[in-house]
Design a protein around this motif. Sequence first.
Motif, PDB file in Angstrom:
ATOM      1  N   LEU A   1      71.657  85.257  32.414  1.00  0.00           N
ATOM      2  CA  LEU A   1      72.778  86.200  32.478  1.00  0.00           C
ATOM      3  C   LEU A   1      73.631  85.817  33.676  1.00  0.00           C
ATOM      4  O   LEU A   1      73.096  85.491  34.746  1.00  0.00           O
ATOM      5  CB  LEU A   1      72.276  87.631  32.701  1.00  0.00           C
ATOM      6  N   GLU A   2      74.933  85.853  33.493  1.00  0.00           N
ATOM      7  CA  GLU A   2      75.838  85.687  34.632  1.00  0.00           C
ATOM      8  C   GLU A   2      76.509  87.044  34.818  1.00  0.00           C
ATOM      9  O   GLU A   2      77.155  87.544  33.882  1.00  0.00           O
ATOM     10  CB  GLU A   2      76.869  84.587  34.363  1.00  0.00           C
ATOM     11  N   VAL A   3      76.349  87.617  35.986  1.00  0.00           N
ATOM     12  CA  VAL A   3      76.879  88.961  36.219  1.00  0.00           C
ATOM     13  C   VAL A   3      78.242  88.809  36.882  1.00  0.00           C
ATOM     14  O   VAL A   3      78.345  88.415  38.054  1.00  0.00           O
ATOM     15  CB  VAL A   3      75.919  89.780  37.117  1.00  0.00           C
ATOM     16  N   ASN A   4      79.264  89.104  36.100  1.00  0.00           N
ATOM     17  CA  ASN A   4      80.631  88.988  36.625  1.00  0.00           C
ATOM     18  C   ASN A   4      80.950  90.256  37.413  1.00  0.00           C
ATOM     19  O   ASN A   4      81.300  91.281  36.830  1.00  0.00           O
ATOM     20  CB  ASN A   4      81.623  88.777  35.471  1.00  0.00           C
ATOM     21  N   ILE A   5      80.814  90.147  38.736  1.00  0.00           N
ATOM     22  CA  ILE A   5      81.149  91.290  39.588  1.00  0.00           C
ATOM     23  C   ILE A   5      82.445  91.009  40.334  1.00  0.00           C
ATOM     24  O   ILE A   5      82.777  91.673  41.305  1.00  0.00           O
ATOM     25  CB  ILE A   5      80.002  91.613  40.596  1.00  0.00           C
ATOM     26  N   SER A   6      83.164  89.989  39.857  1.00  0.00           N
ATOM     27  CA  SER A   6      84.302  89.493  40.636  1.00  0.00           C
ATOM     28  C   SER A   6      85.560  89.310  39.814  1.00  0.00           C
ATOM     29  O   SER A   6      86.450  88.559  40.221  1.00  0.00           O
ATOM     30  CB  SER A   6      83.902  88.165  41.276  1.00  0.00           C
TER      31      SER A   6
ATOM     32  N   GLN B   1      87.200  98.342  42.604  1.00  0.00           N
ATOM     33  CA  GLN B   1      86.262  98.086  41.502  1.00  0.00           C
ATOM     34  C   GLN B   1      85.744  96.651  41.514  1.00  0.00           C
ATOM     35  O   GLN B   1      84.978  96.278  40.644  1.00  0.00           O
ATOM     36  CB  GLN B   1      86.963  98.314  40.173  1.00  0.00           C
ATOM     37  N   VAL B   2      86.214  95.835  42.444  1.00  0.00           N
ATOM     38  CA  VAL B   2      85.700  94.471  42.521  1.00  0.00           C
ATOM     39  C   VAL B   2      84.405  94.528  43.337  1.00  0.00           C
ATOM     40  O   VAL B   2      84.426  94.475  44.561  1.00  0.00           O
ATOM     41  CB  VAL B   2      86.745  93.499  43.124  1.00  0.00           C
ATOM     42  N   PHE B   3      83.298  94.666  42.597  1.00  0.00           N
ATOM     43  CA  PHE B   3      82.005  94.873  43.255  1.00  0.00           C
ATOM     44  C   PHE B   3      81.691  93.759  44.252  1.00  0.00           C
ATOM     45  O   PHE B   3      81.088  94.001  45.286  1.00  0.00           O
ATOM     46  CB  PHE B   3      80.910  94.972  42.197  1.00  0.00           C
ATOM     47  N   ALA B   4      82.115  92.524  43.901  1.00  0.00           N
ATOM     48  CA  ALA B   4      81.763  91.369  44.743  1.00  0.00           C
ATOM     49  C   ALA B   4      82.529  91.352  46.070  1.00  0.00           C
ATOM     50  O   ALA B   4      82.317  90.455  46.884  1.00  0.00           O
ATOM     51  CB  ALA B   4      82.021  90.071  43.991  1.00  0.00           C
ATOM     52  N   CYS B   5      83.427  92.311  46.284  1.00  0.00           N
ATOM     53  CA  CYS B   5      84.144  92.358  47.564  1.00  0.00           C
ATOM     54  C   CYS B   5      83.424  93.245  48.566  1.00  0.00           C
ATOM     55  O   CYS B   5      83.880  93.406  49.704  1.00  0.00           O
ATOM     56  CB  CYS B   5      85.587  92.827  47.364  1.00  0.00           C
ATOM     57  N   ASP B   6      82.302  93.843  48.156  1.00  0.00           N
ATOM     58  CA  ASP B   6      81.577  94.728  49.063  1.00  0.00           C
ATOM     59  C   ASP B   6      80.074  94.462  48.917  1.00  0.00           C
ATOM     60  O   ASP B   6      79.547  94.520  47.800  1.00  0.00           O
ATOM     61  CB  ASP B   6      81.898  96.184  48.675  1.00  0.00           C
ATOM     62  N   PRO B   7      79.386  94.163  50.007  1.00  0.00           N
ATOM     63  CA  PRO B   7      77.969  93.773  49.890  1.00  0.00           C
ATOM     64  C   PRO B   7      77.108  94.855  49.227  1.00  0.00           C
ATOM     65  O   PRO B   7      76.252  94.540  48.406  1.00  0.00           O
ATOM     66  CB  PRO B   7      77.515  93.553  51.343  1.00  0.00           C
TER      67      PRO B   7
END
Length: 337
Positions: free
Chosen positions: A135-140, A149-155
């Motif tokens: 699975l590739e989790v697109n959080i970005s 809502q860009v999860f990958a911008c916050d640890p």
Amino acid sequence: MTVHTPVPGPGAVDMSSALGRLVMPDPVLTASGCAAAGRELAPFLDLRAIGAVVTKSIMLEPRSGRPTPRMAETPSGMVNSIGLQGPGIEEFIAKDLRWLRERGIRTVVSIAGGSVQEYQKLAQRLRHEPGIAALEVNISCPNVESRGQVFACDPFSAGSVVQVVRRHSAPDVPVLAKLSPDVTDIVAIAKSVLDAGADGVSLINTLLGMVIDPDTMRPTLGGMTGGLSGPAIRPVAVRAVWQVHAAFPRVPILGMGGIRTGQDAFEFLLAGASAVSVGTAVFNDPHAPARISAELRDILAARGFASLSDAVGLGHTMQARHVAARDARRAAQEDTP
Ligand code: DHB
């Protein structure tokens, strides 16, 4: 650490590549979003021979995406704003995943959600589906309503999503977190997703960009902003791979961002990627994944590598050697009266 000393001369190269438990005969995958679920590349490529097909990020519900225009060309790249258009998880499983599975194509399913709970539901729905290599989790994804809502911008948010996906996915299916380069410290985000259970990271997603049309004097894209991809972003991607590999040398990295040639792919391996995804390049050369793999094999053979894995992260070793030799020369000069 063992140091590989390349010996010149062509020979057979073991091109197999591993991203944790995902072992592939070839290191070149498609990149999510650039060829839907792979079907459109089938006339051009033997999809079973490449590393894997990475599908366009799928969400729970069908989505029509953002307004048009959705793509704009830029110097050495393009900006796109699709808005995660897609059929939703049920139709994806019934049609796309089935098509891939029936053909024995290694498949990395990319998932995207608007909340932690949506990611959890996607993981639960896919858990018992056969034929998923990872699975590739697109959080970005850059094309969401708000940057919050860009999860990958916050640890913390990045870790929360990965934790539920890891917890609710089949234990033998690797979970790769796809990170955004639009952060101050990508190593901190990588640490957070790894602590949350990610088996590896995909580096990098597109950069947030914008194009303004000088004729209309307003943004070209219907969604105004979009994700910048293509050769323009390659140095950013190589830097991100280098930094994350330096911090976590044993963590599998799927590298991507503007790869167009075997030499580009070689650069990613040296930085620390174990495999690479090719995206934007397929728009003008649908054979690109196979061609890039063949070019990479020739480069490795010409440099005397017996196996691709010997090149992974080698740039760090070569740099350390270079610095040590430079320091030794300087010390010797200082000692000479
Ligand atoms: C889209 C999603 C992405 O992750 C990306 O990098 C670019 C575009 C989208 O669907 O709009």
